[in-house]
Design a protein around this motif. Structure first.
Motif, mmCIF file in Angstrom:
data_model
loop_
_atom_site.group_PDB
_atom_site.id
_atom_site.type_symbol
_atom_site.label_atom_id
_atom_site.label_comp_id
_atom_site.label_asym_id
_atom_site.label_seq_id
_atom_site.Cartn_x
_atom_site.Cartn_y
_atom_site.Cartn_z
ATOM 1 N N TYR A 86 0.721 -1.175 -0.045
ATOM 2 C CA TYR A 86 0.021 0.100 -0.058
ATOM 3 C C TYR A 86 0.904 1.213 -0.070
ATOM 4 N N PHE A 87 1.865 1.301 0.543
ATOM 5 C CA PHE A 87 3.084 2.261 0.599
ATOM 6 C C PHE A 87 3.502 2.747 -0.860
ATOM 7 N N SER A 88 3.795 1.425 -1.494
ATOM 8 C CA SER A 88 4.323 1.654 -3.087
ATOM 9 C C SER A 88 3.015 2.210 -3.827
ATOM 10 N N LYS A 89 1.739 1.846 -3.509
ATOM 11 C CA LYS A 89 0.579 2.400 -4.431
ATOM 12 C C LYS A 89 0.568 3.925 -4.035
ATOM 13 N N PHE A 90 0.787 4.244 -2.681
ATOM 14 C CA PHE A 90 0.480 5.687 -2.484
ATOM 15 C C PHE A 90 1.978 6.679 -2.922
ATOM 16 N N LYS A 91 2.783 5.995 -3.036
ATOM 17 C CA LYS A 91 4.047 6.839 -3.247
ATOM 18 C C LYS A 91 4.584 6.526 -4.825
ATOM 19 N N ARG A 92 3.936 5.437 -5.392
ATOM 20 C CA ARG A 92 4.260 5.098 -6.763
ATOM 21 C C ARG A 92 5.753 4.658 -6.796
ATOM 22 N N ILE A 93 6.126 3.675 -5.885
ATOM 23 C CA ILE A 93 7.468 3.110 -5.843
ATOM 24 C C ILE A 93 7.289 1.818 -6.233
ATOM 25 N N ARG A 94 8.250 1.543 -6.868
ATOM 26 C CA ARG A 94 8.322 0.132 -7.434
ATOM 27 C C ARG A 94 8.537 -1.004 -6.101
ATOM 28 N N TYR A 95 7.572 -2.092 -6.500
ATOM 29 C CA TYR A 95 7.436 -2.973 -5.036
ATOM 30 C C TYR A 95 7.482 -4.539 -5.607
ATOM 31 N N ARG A 96 8.379 -5.094 -4.677
ATOM 32 C CA ARG A 96 8.115 -6.772 -5.057
ATOM 33 C C ARG A 96 7.890 -7.519 -3.789
ATOM 34 N N CYS A 97 7.118 -8.940 -3.838
ATOM 35 C CA CYS A 97 7.123 -9.396 -2.556
ATOM 36 C C CYS A 97 7.691 -10.893 -2.997
ATOM 37 N N TRP A 98 8.669 -11.168 -2.014
ATOM 38 C CA TRP A 98 9.419 -12.432 -2.373
ATOM 39 C C TRP A 98 8.748 -13.557 -1.536
ATOM 40 N N MET A 99 7.865 -14.237 -1.818
ATOM 41 C CA MET A 99 7.367 -15.402 -1.090
ATOM 42 C C MET A 99 8.330 -16.476 -0.703
ATOM 43 N N LEU A 132 4.683 -10.542 -7.325
ATOM 44 C CA LEU A 132 4.879 -11.624 -6.701
ATOM 45 C C LEU A 132 6.177 -12.493 -7.104
ATOM 46 N N ILE A 133 7.229 -12.776 -6.103
ATOM 47 C CA ILE A 133 8.076 -13.566 -6.692
ATOM 48 C C ILE A 133 8.164 -14.965 -5.859
ATOM 49 N N ALA A 134 8.039 -16.040 -6.564
ATOM 50 C CA ALA A 134 8.005 -17.136 -5.892
ATOM 51 C C ALA A 134 9.427 -17.625 -5.625
ATOM 52 N N LEU A 135 9.655 -18.419 -4.401
ATOM 53 C CA LEU A 135 10.874 -19.101 -4.107
ATOM 54 C C LEU A 135 11.148 -20.190 -4.970
ATOM 55 N N SER A 136 10.077 -20.903 -5.531
ATOM 56 C CA SER A 136 10.374 -22.143 -6.354
ATOM 57 C C SER A 136 9.094 -22.704 -7.199
ATOM 58 N N ASP A 137 9.506 -23.180 -8.332
ATOM 59 C CA ASP A 137 8.598 -23.821 -9.085
ATOM 60 C C ASP A 137 7.173 -24.236 -8.203
ATOM 61 N N ASN A 155 -3.987 -22.544 -4.628
ATOM 62 C CA ASN A 155 -4.810 -21.677 -3.521
ATOM 63 C C ASN A 155 -5.515 -20.552 -3.704
ATOM 64 N N TYR A 156 -5.023 -19.736 -4.780
ATOM 65 C CA TYR A 156 -5.402 -18.346 -4.896
ATOM 66 C C TYR A 156 -5.758 -17.997 -6.423
ATOM 67 N N GLY A 157 -5.541 -18.969 -7.278
ATOM 68 C CA GLY A 157 -5.852 -18.698 -8.767
ATOM 69 C C GLY A 157 -4.943 -17.534 -9.200
ATOM 70 N N LEU A 158 -3.724 -17.640 -8.828
ATOM 71 C CA LEU A 158 -2.856 -16.536 -9.271
ATOM 72 C C LEU A 158 -1.323 -17.106 -9.321
ATOM 73 N N LYS A 159 -0.549 -16.779 -10.649
ATOM 74 C CA LYS A 159 0.475 -17.460 -10.640
ATOM 75 C C LYS A 159 1.356 -16.537 -10.493
ATOM 76 N N PRO A 160 2.592 -16.178 -9.626
ATOM 77 C CA PRO A 160 3.474 -15.253 -9.776
ATOM 78 C C PRO A 160 4.404 -15.465 -10.871
ATOM 79 N N GLU A 161 4.757 -14.134 -11.329
ATOM 80 C CA GLU A 161 5.175 -14.191 -12.747
ATOM 81 C C GLU A 161 6.883 -14.727 -12.470
ATOM 82 N N VAL A 162 7.362 -14.387 -11.344
ATOM 83 C CA VAL A 162 8.955 -14.687 -11.264
ATOM 84 C C VAL A 162 9.224 -15.638 -10.115
ATOM 85 N N VAL A 163 10.470 -16.399 -10.520
ATOM 86 C CA VAL A 163 10.951 -17.420 -9.585
ATOM 87 C C VAL A 163 12.268 -17.023 -9.287
ATOM 88 N N ILE A 164 12.467 -16.669 -8.006
ATOM 89 C CA ILE A 164 13.926 -16.496 -7.732
ATOM 90 C C ILE A 164 14.391 -17.519 -6.568
#
Length: 351
Positions: free
Chosen positions: A115-128, A150-155, A164-173
């Motif tokens: 929400y802060f990234s949305k508020f200030k228009r800063i690039r954001y990623r979440c590493w699951m 979203l960044i997933a830790l694995s395939d 579980n959520y009907g959404l595929k994270p685009e990146v795996v790191i």
């Protein structure tokens, strides 16, 4: 006017309280240290929500850490913590040029950062990084993340989150290995099987003990060790005694990370009986230490050298037994993922 310093802010539930605190989130420590080493001109700030338990600001290998000392408290106290973090982000955004926000885990850190990234228009990623991909994560409903953030830790975690959520994270790191942490002086492989991880029900170290009991019938002198601490310790010790394995299994407790790596270099096999694993760093550490890996989980779709996947207790016993019986078994260092490559891939997402 002076140009503001380019800064990446990492939000994490915990972080080491000092440079000697090597047991707190070792994979994330390796990532942050390597990030600073690969991008020395980038200012890195870590906001740590819950641990250390005391609020403070300090330097950690050239990284600024702001600890809020949440201590795991919930309710109104946690809301106050979020307010403090939000105000700190406002201050940092004014003081520095924020190139991005990165949250470790899809939890309260992701909630604030999103929400802060949305508020200030800063690039954001979440590493699951693990169990946050399982069903029942309330923050998914609160955040409604987009696949691109979203960044997933694995395939495995990509498929788990999508199921579980009907959404595929685009990146795996994945996690990665810092090869400089290993000492390759000659060692004796005097530990047949090693296990490493938190002693909690999810990790199922009772199965480790069961497999050793089966293997003892063919290898009466088998030597094994379990490294880690947790609420299951007393139960596991009782099981070891009940199975008469006191001379075969040692519970080592929680070790400094450097000592754990040395133990792995003395080991022939890492057996990881966990029923769920995003991508434990212990797998890669064991492989680079020259050990073979046997596990019930398969984080990546591609096969990885010296890693065997099993589905049952009997399969685990057979796989480990065949490795122990292989007189020509070689202990080669395998490096599927180098942390330097992972850091570069992460930073590409913020450039």
């Amino acid at each position: 006017m002076n140009e503001r310093i380019k800064t990446l802010v990492i939000l994490s539930p915990g972080f080491p309280e000092n440079e000697e605190d090597t047991t707190c989130l070792p994979p994330q420590q390796v990532f942050v240290r390597s990030l600073k080493a690969e991008y020395p001109q980038l200012h890195v700030i870590v906001l740590s929500f819950q641990y250390p338990f005391a609020a403070s600001e300090y330097d950690w290998y050239g990284v600024k850490v702001i600890a809020f000392g949440g201590g795991g408290r919930d309710g109104f106290t946690r809301r106050k913590l979020w307010f403090k973090v939000w105000n700190t982000l406002l201050r940092l955004n004014h003081q520095y040029q924020l190139v991005g926000l990165l949250s470790f885990w899809l939890d309260e850190c992701a909630f604030i950062a999103h929400y802060f990234s949305k508020f200030k228009r800063i690039r954001y990623r979440c590493w699951m990084l693990g169990q946050d991909a399982k069903a029942g994560n309330r923050y998914v409903k609160w955040i409604k993340p987009e696949a691109g953030e979203l960044i997933a830790l694995s395939d495995f975690m990509v498929e788990e989150f999508n199921r579980n959520y009907g959404l595929k994270p685009e990146v795996v790191i994945t996690v990665g290995i810092d090869t400089r942490m290993f000492n390759f002086a000659p060692v004796t492989r005097d530990i047949d099987i090693i296990g490493a991880g938190s002693l909690i029900p999810l990790k199922r170290f009772g199965l480790f003990i069961e497999v050793v009991a089966l293997l003892k019938q063919s290898y009466p002198g088998i030597k094994t060790a379990i490294c880690g601490s947790g609420p299951e310790q007393e139960r596991l010790q009782a099981l070891i005694i009940a199975k008469k394995l006191e001379n075969n299994i040692r519970l080592m407790g929680e070790l400094p990370h450097s000592e754990l790596l040395e133990m792995m270099q003395r080991s022939k096999i890492l057996f990881h009986p966990s029923e769920y694993e995003g991508f434990g760093a212990v797998f890669l550490e064991a492989l680079y230490a020259g050990a073979s890996v046997v596990s019930f989980v398969k984080p990546m779709n591609n096969e990885i050298t010296n890693w065997r996947i099993v589905n049952t207790l009997l399969e685990a016993e057979q796989a480990i037994g065949s490795l122990l019986g292989d007189t020509g078994l070689e202990f080669e260092a395998v490096l599927p993922f180098d942390i330097r490559d992972n850091v570069r891939r992460m930073m590409e997402l913020f450039e």
